[in-house]
Design a protein around this motif. Sequence first.
Motif, PDB file in Angstrom:
ATOM      1  N   PRO A   4     -55.887   7.940   5.669  1.00 48.19           N
ATOM      2  CA  PRO A   4     -55.519   8.435   6.998  1.00 48.19           C
ATOM      3  C   PRO A   4     -56.197   9.786   7.215  1.00 48.19           C
ATOM      4  O   PRO A   4     -56.350  10.555   6.271  1.00 48.19           O
ATOM      5  CB  PRO A   4     -54.009   8.605   6.910  1.00 48.19           C
ATOM      6  N   ARG A   5     -56.547  10.075   8.407  1.00 50.03           N
ATOM      7  CA  ARG A   5     -57.270  11.304   8.794  1.00 50.03           C
ATOM      8  C   ARG A   5     -58.730  11.268   8.373  1.00 50.03           C
ATOM      9  O   ARG A   5     -59.606  11.396   9.207  1.00 50.03           O
ATOM     10  CB  ARG A   5     -56.611  12.570   8.258  1.00 50.03           C
ATOM     11  N   LEU A   6     -58.995  11.077   7.090  1.00 47.76           N
ATOM     12  CA  LEU A   6     -60.406  11.074   6.669  1.00 47.76           C
ATOM     13  C   LEU A   6     -61.028   9.726   6.976  1.00 47.76           C
ATOM     14  O   LEU A   6     -62.173   9.621   7.334  1.00 47.76           O
ATOM     15  CB  LEU A   6     -60.514  11.333   5.162  1.00 47.76           C
ATOM     16  N   GLN A  65     -46.477   6.695   7.171  1.00 50.91           N
ATOM     17  CA  GLN A  65     -46.333   7.756   8.153  1.00 50.91           C
ATOM     18  C   GLN A  65     -46.185   9.123   7.488  1.00 50.91           C
ATOM     19  O   GLN A  65     -46.671  10.105   7.977  1.00 50.91           O
ATOM     20  CB  GLN A  65     -45.076   7.501   9.008  1.00 50.91           C
ATOM     21  N   ASN A  66     -45.458   9.127   6.368  1.00 51.87           N
ATOM     22  CA  ASN A  66     -45.070  10.410   5.785  1.00 51.87           C
ATOM     23  C   ASN A  66     -46.123  11.003   4.860  1.00 51.87           C
ATOM     24  O   ASN A  66     -46.092  12.170   4.557  1.00 51.87           O
ATOM     25  CB  ASN A  66     -43.771  10.256   4.998  1.00 51.87           C
ATOM     26  N   GLN A  67     -46.992  10.189   4.355  1.00 50.49           N
ATOM     27  CA  GLN A  67     -47.914  10.732   3.363  1.00 50.49           C
ATOM     28  C   GLN A  67     -49.345  10.475   3.772  1.00 50.49           C
ATOM     29  O   GLN A  67     -49.626   9.705   4.667  1.00 50.49           O
ATOM     30  CB  GLN A  67     -47.641  10.075   2.006  1.00 50.49           C
ATOM     31  N   ASN A  68     -50.220  11.134   3.098  1.00 51.15           N
ATOM     32  CA  ASN A  68     -51.638  10.914   3.345  1.00 51.15           C
ATOM     33  C   ASN A  68     -52.201   9.939   2.317  1.00 51.15           C
ATOM     34  O   ASN A  68     -53.381   9.954   2.046  1.00 51.15           O
ATOM     35  CB  ASN A  68     -52.394  12.240   3.249  1.00 51.15           C
ATOM     36  N   ALA A  69     -51.311   9.122   1.779  1.00 50.61           N
ATOM     37  CA  ALA A  69     -51.706   8.250   0.684  1.00 50.61           C
ATOM     38  C   ALA A  69     -52.838   7.313   1.104  1.00 50.61           C
ATOM     39  O   ALA A  69     -52.897   6.868   2.246  1.00 50.61           O
ATOM     40  CB  ALA A  69     -50.518   7.421   0.230  1.00 50.61           C
TER      41      ALA A  69
HETATM   42  C1  LIG Z   1     -51.606  15.534   4.941  1.00 51.37           C
HETATM   43  O1  LIG Z   1     -52.893  16.091   5.219  1.00 51.37           O
HETATM   44  C2  LIG Z   1     -52.863  17.193   6.115  1.00 51.37           C
HETATM   45  C3  LIG Z   1     -54.286  17.592   6.462  1.00 51.37           C
HETATM   46  O2  LIG Z   1     -55.148  17.423   5.386  1.00 51.37           O
HETATM   47  C4  LIG Z   1     -52.054  18.329   5.488  1.00 51.37           C
HETATM   48  O3  LIG Z   1     -51.986  19.421   6.371  1.00 51.37           O
HETATM   49  C5  LIG Z   1     -50.641  17.823   5.181  1.00 51.37           C
HETATM   50  O4  LIG Z   1     -49.912  18.830   4.502  1.00 51.37           O
HETATM   51  C6  LIG Z   1     -50.681  16.562   4.327  1.00 51.37           C
HETATM   52  N1  LIG Z   1     -49.323  16.030   4.188  1.00 51.37           N
HETATM   53  C7  LIG Z   1     -48.849  15.559   3.036  1.00 51.37           C
HETATM   54  C8  LIG Z   1     -47.457  15.019   3.082  1.00 51.37           C
HETATM   55  O5  LIG Z   1     -49.502  15.551   2.019  1.00 51.37           O
END
Ligand SMILES: *[C@@H]1O[C@H](CO)[C@@H](O)[C@H](O)[C@H]1NC(C)=O
Length: 487
Positions: free
Chosen positions: A484-486, A48-52
């Motif tokens: 996530p997201r991409l 949830q917390n990261q975009n890992a």
């Molecule tokens: C996750 O990705 C979003 C969009 O790319 C970005 O705005 C956000 O800062 C990122 N969060 C972390 C925790 O890296």
Amino acid sequence: MAKDQTTIFSFRFLLSTIFMLSIFSFISFLSWCHYFGQCYSPYRLMEQNQNATVNLLTYPFAWNRLSFSSKPPPKLLKIALFVKKWPQRFHAGGLERHALTLHLALAKRGHDLHIFTASSSNSSLPNYSIRNLYFHLSKPSPAGYLDQATVWKQFQTQNSTGRQFDVIHTESVGLRYTRSRNLTNLAVTWHGIAYETIHSDIIQELLRTPEESQSPALTERAKKVVEEVQFFPNYAHHVATSDHAGDILKRVYMIPEERVHIILNGVDQEIFKPDVSTGKEFKKKFDIPDSKLLVIGMAGRLVKDKGHPLMFEALKQIFEENNKFRESGIVVVAGDGPWAARYKNLGTNVLVLGPLEQAQLANFYNAIDIFVNPTLRAQGLDHTLLEAVLSGKPVMATRLASITGSVVVGSEMGYTFSPTVTSLKKAIYGVWGDGREVLDRKGQIARQRGLELFTATKMAAAYERLFLCISSGSYDNHFCQYRPRLN
Ligand SMILES: *[C@@H]1O[C@H](CO)[C@@H](O)[C@H](O)[C@H]1NC(C)=O
Ligand SMILES: *[C@@H]1O[C@H](CO)[C@@H](O)[C@H](O)[C@H]1NC(C)=O
Ligand SMILES: *[C@@H]1O[C@H](CO)[C@@H](O)[C@H](O)[C@H]1NC(C)=O
Ligand SMILES: *[C@@H]1O[C@H](CO)[C@@H](O)[C@H](O)[C@H]1NC(C)=O
Ligand SMILES: *[C@@H]1O[C@H](CO)[C@@H](O)[C@H](O)[C@H]1NC(C)=O
């Protein structure tokens, strides 16, 4: 003095605010994690917390939770499917329903689907008018399985015609392990494994009447589990259709985690969806009076191992002992089987409709207040529950691990009971006491969760991604990664 008191006061105020806030966030965390049926998981929090990036092959939860792109597939695959029987229309068991829903969806996304299945002497296959869907029929073996030598030959012919197969999928042991052994681009989907069935065996034994003899299953099943533990590793990738089965495959069957993937069953969300007007029409058509404030629905085969003796007894007792329930409640049963006639004997409070076509079944869900499935079969993930959930109805079902672990994960979306008449009656009275408003609310919560997990689209997207990932044989390609997201 007055100033000091103000300071102390506001300090106290601040403290209590912080305290309240932390209670609040804890409660919202609890309900959030309860909603997803996965509490206190550090992994979930991290995600949830990261975009890992997530390595899909070791992702421990249902892939249905992830959102894969709905754009056309980045690569079209040639897929082989082995399934013992292809369903004729919609009268089909769970495995066949799954095979149909999933593979038609994949074919519609453009993949080449070659289906190796048994021919049926008395009926022909429907014409799906999908260009890239091919059937390869063979005569079933005397025991009713796919004739392995024949289907393998058919497969080899197709594999050397044009392009080779990218991926092979087998529904249960459609393709036996003797043939699957060395294939790395293969996945098997299990719709029930012997370890789960032990629970059903125990329930059946407890419900056995003195006149019935003990089932040999009770003592034989453990051996079956051992056999399965021994031959399952011959399949490269395993798809569990419930969270519980995924856990069993990893823990009891000892299959390495990167080879076990949870993809929950899905049903067509375009067919099963809330629609008040079709529900009303259905009630009118079948003479369900508006004076009935609680309409309980059941669907499926009306046989013993679907729990109908239990339900029959529970309803009989309730009708006998409770006038009010008799006046305000009605049970509508869609399906056929030996218990149909017995239900009819319960009088006008039970309406037995016989089997319904899919479109009618969708209307049926819209006409009821709650869907009850008293099944005693602890196998696979029941489709009727998912259909009711997507139709926005709360469900009531037996406390079996696949159900409590993946479908009715909390009381906010339904009811569960132990397979005894006492427990079932208590649950029915609970539903009656809660009434339509509470049921509607639970139905909405169930549907929200259902849309995130149980749609055919979600299921097909997850399988497509798994197939893309394992098709090349080396699992370090980007399809095996999830961002996530991409994504
Ligand atoms: C996750 O990705 C979003 C969009 O790319 C970005 O705005 C956000 O800062 C990122 N969060 C972390 C925790 O890296
Ligand atoms: C086809 O025949 C089999 C037995 O050979 C029977 O079980 C099945 O119900 C029949 N199906 C139809 C659609 O008549
Ligand atoms: C199946 O349907 C399509 C279009 O509806 C038709 O062109 C085709 O001839 C049909 N195939 C068979 C085998 O009936
Ligand atoms: C399918 O064909 C390819 C290319 O000829 C071959 O490498 C592969 O082993 C074949 N697969 C099976 C299961 O025979
Ligand atoms: C699988 O590989 C083993 C060892 O490489 C071989 O002995 C066996 O015959 C192969 N099985 C199949 C079905 O190809």
